[in-house]
Design a protein around this motif. Structure first.
Motif, mmCIF file in Angstrom:
data_model
loop_
_atom_site.group_PDB
_atom_site.id
_atom_site.type_symbol
_atom_site.label_atom_id
_atom_site.label_comp_id
_atom_site.label_asym_id
_atom_site.label_seq_id
_atom_site.Cartn_x
_atom_site.Cartn_y
_atom_site.Cartn_z
ATOM 1 N N TRP A 168 -3.308 1.387 -6.662
ATOM 2 C CA TRP A 168 -3.080 2.775 -7.071
ATOM 3 C C TRP A 168 -3.068 3.678 -5.842
ATOM 4 O O TRP A 168 -3.947 3.591 -4.993
ATOM 5 N N MET A 169 -2.084 4.574 -5.762
ATOM 6 C CA MET A 169 -2.123 5.629 -4.775
ATOM 7 C C MET A 169 -3.063 6.739 -5.282
ATOM 8 O O MET A 169 -3.413 6.782 -6.457
ATOM 9 N N THR A 170 -3.490 7.626 -4.388
ATOM 10 C CA THR A 170 -4.362 8.738 -4.780
ATOM 11 C C THR A 170 -3.785 10.051 -4.252
ATOM 12 O O THR A 170 -2.822 10.055 -3.481
ATOM 13 N N TYR A 228 2.203 4.119 -7.657
ATOM 14 C CA TYR A 228 1.627 2.777 -7.779
ATOM 15 C C TYR A 228 2.366 1.847 -6.836
ATOM 16 O O TYR A 228 3.601 1.854 -6.772
ATOM 17 N N TYR A 268 -5.519 4.655 -0.747
ATOM 18 C CA TYR A 268 -5.162 3.916 -1.953
ATOM 19 C C TYR A 268 -6.373 3.191 -2.522
ATOM 20 O O TYR A 268 -7.411 3.060 -1.865
ATOM 21 N N ALA A 289 0.801 -1.219 0.000
ATOM 22 C CA ALA A 289 0.000 0.000 0.000
ATOM 23 C C ALA A 289 0.836 1.272 0.000
ATOM 24 O O ALA A 289 0.324 2.343 0.321
#
Length: 310
Positions: free
Chosen positions: A259-261, A254, A267, A236
């Motif tokens: 996926w990171m935000t 990533y 995530y 994560a």
């Protein structure tokens, strides 16, 4: 418990979320929100339900990462492992490019293989998808270039099989899924009979919410250790710099098939046509969504705007 909304949840915020989705043509099918492990919203519109099993598309990748985490916990697979050590029969095929010898399992999980683009079309329809993966030439040093590559997820699934002695579906069915109460799932294979890894999982909104809760609780479920805490933390966090990948939430980094935000410590699991799962540790909240749209970026943007407000 279909169409349950906890009294503490803002109906106005939910209504606005629905309106925003409709305004951009998103068909919202099912939604679940958990806060502090308590179900706050469980909603679906007929004929759909939160228990419907459906194609998860690329959200399958996060389940493959979870299987890799199980193998990691068994001491059988590590992100630092050299990939060719697991595929010695392909070493001669790769001998002309020394970069292959520097490809690690972590590079595969984080879409940092060194390929310039996705090579899944070659792997998926080949009678030996692993060979097709290694036949696709590298354009970059592994670990230095992000390319969203579903064939990397396919290879990750085969790494799990070789390390743990079971396919990803078999391993999850014996470890993670019984603990979470996930039943009656299926997973498609490629032409060579190997698990697709990056696509092909048939699961429900309920199942995805449970995966998110497992990560929110750092690998524990009902007081039982299901996934190593170290794996959750590794998976994560961003391992890839994907700053050139488009809009802010496609280039926030990533992890290991997550996926990171732009929202700190938040995530995302994502599947094409609007399958989403958001994990927000700081808010102790997860959101699972099944929807349909041709451009899933719309649903992602609306989801993250909603997540910032709750």
């Amino acid at each position: 418990m279909e169409n349950f909304v906890h009294a503490s949840v803002s109906h106005a915020a939910l209504a606005e979320f629905g309106r925003n989705a409709r305004a951009v043509g998103v068909q919202l099918h099912a939604l679940e929100i958990f806060e502090k492990n308590e179900c706050m919203v469980r909603w679906a519109v007929a004929p759909y339900s939160c228990g419907d099993k459906r194609e998860m598309y690329s959200l399958s990748k996060s389940f493959t990462s979870t299987a890799a985490g199980v193998a990691f916990g068994m001491g059988k697979l590590h992100p630092d492992d050299r990939v060719l050590d697991w595929f010695p029969e392909y070493a001669s095929l790769c001998s002309g490019d020394a970069r292959w010898s520097r490809l690690r399992v972590g590079h595969v999980l984080s879409m940092n293989t060194g390929h310039a683009a996705c090579v899944m079309p070659q792997a998926a329809f080949s009678q030996d998808g692993v060979r097709a993966f290694f036949e696709a030439p590298l354009s970059h040093e592994p670990g230095t270039f992000f390319a969203y590559n579903t064939a990397a997820s396919y290879l990750a699934a085969e790494l799990v099989r070789r390390a743990a002695g079971r396919t990803v579906p078999e391993l999850l069915a014996r470890t993670v899924f019984p603990a979470l109460g996930v039943e009656e799932f299926s997973w498609l294979t490629c032409a060579d009979g190997r698990c697709q890894g990056g696509t092909g999982l048939q699961a429900s909104c309920d199942d995805v919410a449970k995966l998110a809760l497992l990560y929110l609780n750092e690998g524990e479920w009902a007081g039982r250790r299901v996934l190593p805490r170290d794996w959750v933390h590794m998976a994560a966090q961003p391992h890839s710099v994907n700053a050139g990948n488009g809009t802010p939430d496609w280039c926030a980094g990533y992890g290991y098939q997550f996926w990171m935000t732009h929202i700190p410590d938040t995530y995302l699991c994502y599947g094409n046509y609007g399958q989403f799962c958001l994990v927000m540790p700081k808010k102790n909240t997860v959101i699972s969504i099944q929807s349909f749209e041709s451009n899933a970026s719309h649903m992602r943007d609306i989801l993250l705007e909603f997540a910032e407000d709750i």
